[in-house]
Design a protein around this motif. Structure first.
Motif, mmCIF file in Angstrom:
data_model
loop_
_atom_site.group_PDB
_atom_site.id
_atom_site.type_symbol
_atom_site.label_atom_id
_atom_site.label_comp_id
_atom_site.label_asym_id
_atom_site.label_seq_id
_atom_site.Cartn_x
_atom_site.Cartn_y
_atom_site.Cartn_z
ATOM 1 N N GLU A 68 17.217 -3.351 4.399
ATOM 2 C CA GLU A 68 16.006 -3.826 5.064
ATOM 3 C C GLU A 68 15.542 -2.869 6.153
ATOM 4 O OE1 GLU A 68 14.167 -6.602 4.378
ATOM 5 O OE2 GLU A 68 15.447 -6.852 2.617
ATOM 6 N N GLU A 112 15.107 1.949 1.608
ATOM 7 C CA GLU A 112 14.308 0.849 2.135
ATOM 8 C C GLU A 112 12.953 0.918 1.443
ATOM 9 O OE1 GLU A 112 12.112 -0.424 6.331
ATOM 10 O OE2 GLU A 112 13.513 1.245 6.319
ATOM 11 N N TYR A 113 12.532 -0.194 0.842
ATOM 12 C CA TYR A 113 11.201 -0.223 0.229
ATOM 13 C C TYR A 113 10.173 -0.364 1.332
ATOM 14 C CZ TYR A 113 13.253 -0.578 -4.370
ATOM 15 O OH TYR A 113 13.947 -0.321 -5.517
ATOM 16 N N LYS A 115 6.654 -1.202 3.087
ATOM 17 C CA LYS A 115 5.623 -2.221 2.932
ATOM 18 C C LYS A 115 4.273 -1.511 2.942
ATOM 19 C CE LYS A 115 8.727 -5.336 5.195
ATOM 20 N NZ LYS A 115 9.861 -4.518 4.908
ATOM 21 N N HIS A 117 0.366 -1.588 3.086
ATOM 22 C CA HIS A 117 -0.717 -2.448 3.570
ATOM 23 C C HIS A 117 -2.026 -2.062 2.886
ATOM 24 C CE1 HIS A 117 1.873 -4.044 6.699
ATOM 25 N NE2 HIS A 117 2.269 -2.800 6.930
#
Length: 119
Positions: A68, A112-113, A115, A117
């Motif tokens: 995460e 970690e992927y 995010k 936007h």
């Protein structure tokens, strides 16, 4: 069919198990020097000494974990004393990756992927 577990063969079960327990932040309440099972959130990792001598020239396999917070994990890996292969780097395919060597020289990747936007 699904993958049941990943097993790392080693001549140093306790050392490797302690490393992966600290990395994954889990405890298995075992100090067995031949075989240990480490249950992660979604992964079964076994550390096993099959009695054969290992050359630790692990060039054909790596292990990867999705995380995460790559920065938090990067700091943890440095505290564990692992040799860093690549610091956290954004990849074109939408992840932030880092890599390092475990105590036996296996390459470990953390990703970690990101995010994305959209407006």
């Amino acid at each position: 069919m699904r993958l049941g577990e990943v097993s790392l063969l080693t001549n140093h079960v306790v050392r490797m198990s302690e490393f992966y327990k600290a990395l994954l932040e889990v405890e298995n309440n075992s100090d067995d020097a031949v075989h240990q099972t480490i249950l992660g959130e979604e992964t079964v990792l076994t550390i096993y000494d099959d009695g054969s001598a290992k050359n630790n020239n692990n060039q054909n396999i790596c292990i990867a974990f999705t995380v995460e917070d790559i920065e938090k994990e990067y700091e943890k890996v440095k505290k564990l004393g692992a040799k860093i292969k690549e610091e956290p780097t954004i990849r074109p395919w939408g992840t932030r990756n880092m890599s390092f060597y475990d105590p036996d020289g296996n390459v470990v990747y953390l990703r970690e992927y990101l995010k994305i936007h959209t407006n």
